[in-house]
Design an enzyme around this catalytic site. Sequence first.
Site, PDB file in Angstrom:
ATOM      1  N   SER A 158       0.839  -1.204   0.000  1.00  0.00           N
ATOM      2  CA  SER A 158       0.000   0.000   0.000  1.00  0.00           C
ATOM      3  C   SER A 158       0.871   1.250   0.000  1.00  0.00           C
ATOM      4  O   SER A 158       1.974   1.243   0.546  1.00  0.00           O
ATOM      5  CB  SER A 158      -0.899   0.025   1.241  1.00  0.00           C
ATOM      6  OG  SER A 158      -0.143   0.333   2.392  1.00  0.00           O
ATOM      7  N   ASP A 159       0.375   2.306  -0.600  1.00  0.00           N
ATOM      8  CA  ASP A 159       0.998   3.610  -0.370  1.00  0.00           C
ATOM      9  C   ASP A 159       0.761   3.952   1.102  1.00  0.00           C
ATOM     10  O   ASP A 159      -0.085   3.344   1.770  1.00  0.00           O
ATOM     11  CB  ASP A 159       0.406   4.677  -1.304  1.00  0.00           C
ATOM     12  CG  ASP A 159       1.371   5.852  -1.488  1.00  0.00           C
ATOM     13  OD1 ASP A 159       2.279   6.037  -0.650  1.00  0.00           O
ATOM     14  OD2 ASP A 159       1.225   6.594  -2.492  1.00  0.00           O
TER      15      ASP A 159
END
Length: 882
Positions: free
Chosen positions: A304-305
């Site tokens: 994930s960012d």
Amino acid sequence: MHFSPEFWSIFSFLPLFVPSLRDPEYPSSTPNPPGGNGTEHDALWLAASPPKYPSPWMDGSGEWATAYKRAQAFVSQLTLLEKVNLTTGVGWQGEDCVGNTGEIPRLGFPALCLQDSPLGVRNADYVSAFPAGGSVAASFDREIWYQRGFEMGSEHRKKGVDVQLGPVVGPLGRSPEGGRNWEGFSPDPVLSGIAVAQSVRGIQDAGVIACTKHFIMNEQEHFRQVAEWNGYGYVFDEAISSNVDDVTMHELYLCKPFADAVRAGTGSIMCSYNQINNSYGCANSYTLNHLLKGELGFQGFVMSDWQAQHSGVSSSLAGLDMTMPGDTLFNTGYTFWGTNLTIAVVNGSVPMWRLDDMATRIMAAYYLVGRDEASVPVNFNSWTTDTFGYQHAFAKLDYGVVNEHVDVREEHGRTIRDHAARSTVLLKNTGNTLPLTGKEKFTAVFGEDADNNPWGPNGCSDRGCDNGTLAMGWGSGTSNFPYLVTPLTAIQNEVLFNGGIIQSETQNWAYSQIMSLAGQASTSIVFVNADSGEGYIGVDGNIGDRNNLTLWRNGEALIQNVTAYCNNTIVVIHSVGPVLLTPYYDNDNVTAILWAGLPGEQSGNSIADVLYGRVNPSAKLPFTFGRTREDYGTDILYDLNNGENAAQDDFVEGIFIDYRHFDRAGLDPIYEFGYGLSYSTFAYSGLQVEKHAVGPYMPTNGTTKAAPVLGNYSRDLADYQFPSNLSAVPFYIYPYLNSTDAADASDDPSYGSDDFIPEGARDGSPQPRVAAGGGPGGNPRLYDVFFTVRATIQNTGSVVGEEVGQLYVSLGGPNDPKVVLRNFNKLSIAPGASATFSADITRRDLSNWDPVQQNWVITSYPKTVFVGSSSRKLPLSQRLSI
Ligand SMILES: *[C@@H]1O[C@H](CO)[C@@H](O)[C@H](O)[C@H]1NC(C)=O
Ligand SMILES: *[C@@H]1O[C@H](CO)[C@@H](O)[C@H](O)[C@H]1NC(C)=O
Ligand SMILES: *[C@@H]1O[C@H](CO)[C@@H](O)[C@H](O)[C@H]1NC(C)=O
Ligand SMILES: *[C@@H]1O[C@H](CO)[C@@H](O)[C@H](O)[C@H]1NC(C)=O
Ligand SMILES: *[C@@H]1O[C@H](CO)[C@@H](O)[C@H](O)[C@H]1NC(C)=O
Ligand SMILES: *[C@@H]1O[C@H](CO)[C@@H](O)[C@H](O)[C@H]1NC(C)=O
Ligand SMILES: *[C@@H]1O[C@H](CO)[C@@H](O)[C@H](O)[C@H]1NC(C)=O
Ligand SMILES: *[C@@H]1O[C@H](CO)[C@@H](O)[C@H](O)[C@H]1NC(C)=O
Ligand SMILES: *[C@@H]1O[C@H](CO)[C@@H](O)[C@H](O)[C@H]1NC(C)=O
Ligand SMILES: *[C@@H]1O[C@H](CO)[C@@H](O)[C@H](O)[C@H]1NC(C)=O
């Protein structure tokens, strides 16, 4: 059976009349994404993203076979808690790196260190500042991209980094104002695709896992994250949705660039902040499960960012494999995974095979790049440049040596100088003004952009200002400069060596001094710039994205003041992308224009090498310089347009961005995509097309194997409690439970209130394979070579030079761009001599995406190949017989 805990609570306050916003858990009635042929659009407004489950498990295809076996052997030894540790970060500022997973002390397996950026090691000292991706794109040079990747990868490796958070092909560069475009390469997907593949290979050959980002449609900074933009005074509850049709997704944003990164073996891919068709990038089962892992056959892990995960079970079932930095929001001490994932697996909400797949993908990437042999302990700290500091910065715990100041730069400064010079585009050169000799009678240098940042090269945190010469944009995609050679320093060295006169005026508002100096100069060199960056920093009111396409810091007035008094004015532009040259490009007193991009630490030396002829320019524009902002046809969505719900950004232009749009709309750019001059000249002749015998396209069929399950696990929550001897680091994320009561341990306010699991999401039985898939990068038959195209390029000038021959194709249909770049080849040619340009055309290069068949097809429209020196200078062409 009760499937809990459930972490859909994030969606619970959304209005029910917008069902698509509830994706992926809301069973959509749309079987496919909105149709469309890439030109005219279906109603994309509140577009929905169809559910696609289960999440494909890794199968070790392509070059991954050995890494897959080793990863399975490793993961088979792990306990459930240890597997969870691999997937979950320990929380923001919990350890040395910007992202750190848990560790596996029982097996002596250290935490994985994830570190920015796409142009060097961020938040570290004794590292290099490489030219930005958007700059080196202009080199059209596969070797430069590979070498830059390798050197960046080496620096990361020697600092102890496992995963370099780069390269970037999202943003692709839909709108020239996009704040982070410069971190990526080019709005052309083929140029970006080749550049990203070479970068991935370089980084991973250096023994570090590449993380290609941000997947996908992450095309602007505005409204990308709720909290960030609430902070700027915008009230809304979900991140912006990029709404796109299937053709545009495939032909522009997914294939090439992401497909090429996958084919090159990228070990990880970062999912993005934005929603795609109203489903979050990190919980979008269509983009992650179907497109990335199904169709593209991605074997590595999806990360994930930072803070882009918004749910626990749903993101796991939708294909997320690692959450970063691990906490729900920075420093909450809570997590969607960690403890929550342990509970979810024990009670069956997330099947064990899915957790095994997450861990296997992470470990396979680790083995693929040889981390088991290349790894050194982390020897820097992201949160201080001091030698001493806290091991756990946020908790202020465990004080000691955190930074060993290891110098990892080697001789990289030399290649950085060379790469930036060979990425500088010569746009105008009246009467061979350039190269200069160094013996000019009176040289004057103008502009803040020629000089130092008065606060020092790293004086603004994450380069969040536009003081002094611009050599990098701002945000997390940066590194600290070890030094920054300014243009003024380098030009002064040159002129003094030759015994000339040089003076400078580097205050852009000192009109009378500027004009007075310009009136005395025989040669004026004016430096101007335009900056942009990531949305958590605003500079001069530009919150990430640029507000306009004009120069910054009064650049136009500066040029005007100089040209009014000097008939030999050379303009050098440092910018993140196109700027409007309209007011001055055709002024006769502007005798030369150079686009120098964002060159990195050797900026001054690189531009001096070009100005004084040590490097003959050969770079080509990786984007279009248009006449007006409106000419680009695409722009940032600067205002919310859906009340307090997610802003809706409809990509109505389809595949027509940059030169494809200019060509279709019949607009004359100032300098077109692919354009760039040399100190020599080149002529093209003798086009030859060799046809290869190729078998028919074969859609992939059959089914996968069943999902492997690697080991047993206890269903007794008592076995997952915090160890009694653990002295927990405050705010740190662990895989353990505080209670044998699942609801208490989960601490989820909506625990057990909803038992919805998307249909088929936990099904580990053999699944149908995707017809357009079949291996990393998609169906292997897409890469069959149909034609080899050759042409003769002659150097008709008087100096040795490099020329980038460019191959374009017209696919011939009414909805196809006039031409699309498909390949290129850079040749070094002596004056008077000729060289043979040669480039292949693959099946994919000739195909369109058919949204009905859900596959690539070669249409019956006539196909034509073109070869030449830019997207509009294509003297050679031939019809292709397929
Ligand atoms: C393109 O698609 C739109 C709807 O998606 C349709 O109305 C239009 O006729 C199509 N154009 C062509 C040339 O097929
Ligand atoms: C998980 O990682 C944490 C932090 O690195 C470590 O303290 C803990 O021992 C690990 N747990 C297991 C079960 O390996
Ligand atoms: C589990 O996730 C929920 C959100 O779904 C969150 O509120 C809770 O704090 C998390 N629990 C832990 C222990 O981190
Ligand atoms: C540097 O940039 C900051 C932020 O834009 C600005 O406030 C400051 O005045 C600049 N400092 C100098 C010395 O130019
Ligand atoms: C464009 O933005 C830059 C940077 O904020 C600013 O200096 C410039 O004045 C703006 N141009 C116009 C025409 O407003
Ligand atoms: C110099 O720039 C200033 C500010 O734009 C302008 O007022 C002035 O007319 C310019 N001088 C000349 C000679 O163009
Ligand atoms: C070009 O420079 C000369 C001085 O060399 C000046 O007289 C003339 O007005 C300038 N032309 C323009 C268009 O600024
Ligand atoms: C530029 O101006 C100088 C005198 O200032 C003159 O000698 C020269 O011929 C001019 N060049 C052009 C191209 O007009
Ligand atoms: C599956 O594909 C193979 C090779 O492409 C082909 O020979 C076979 O007939 C196909 N099977 C089915 C059931 O379509
Ligand atoms: C669980 O207990 C540990 C150790 O006492 C504590 O640090 C942590 O904050 C607790 N976590 C939750 C979610 O209550």
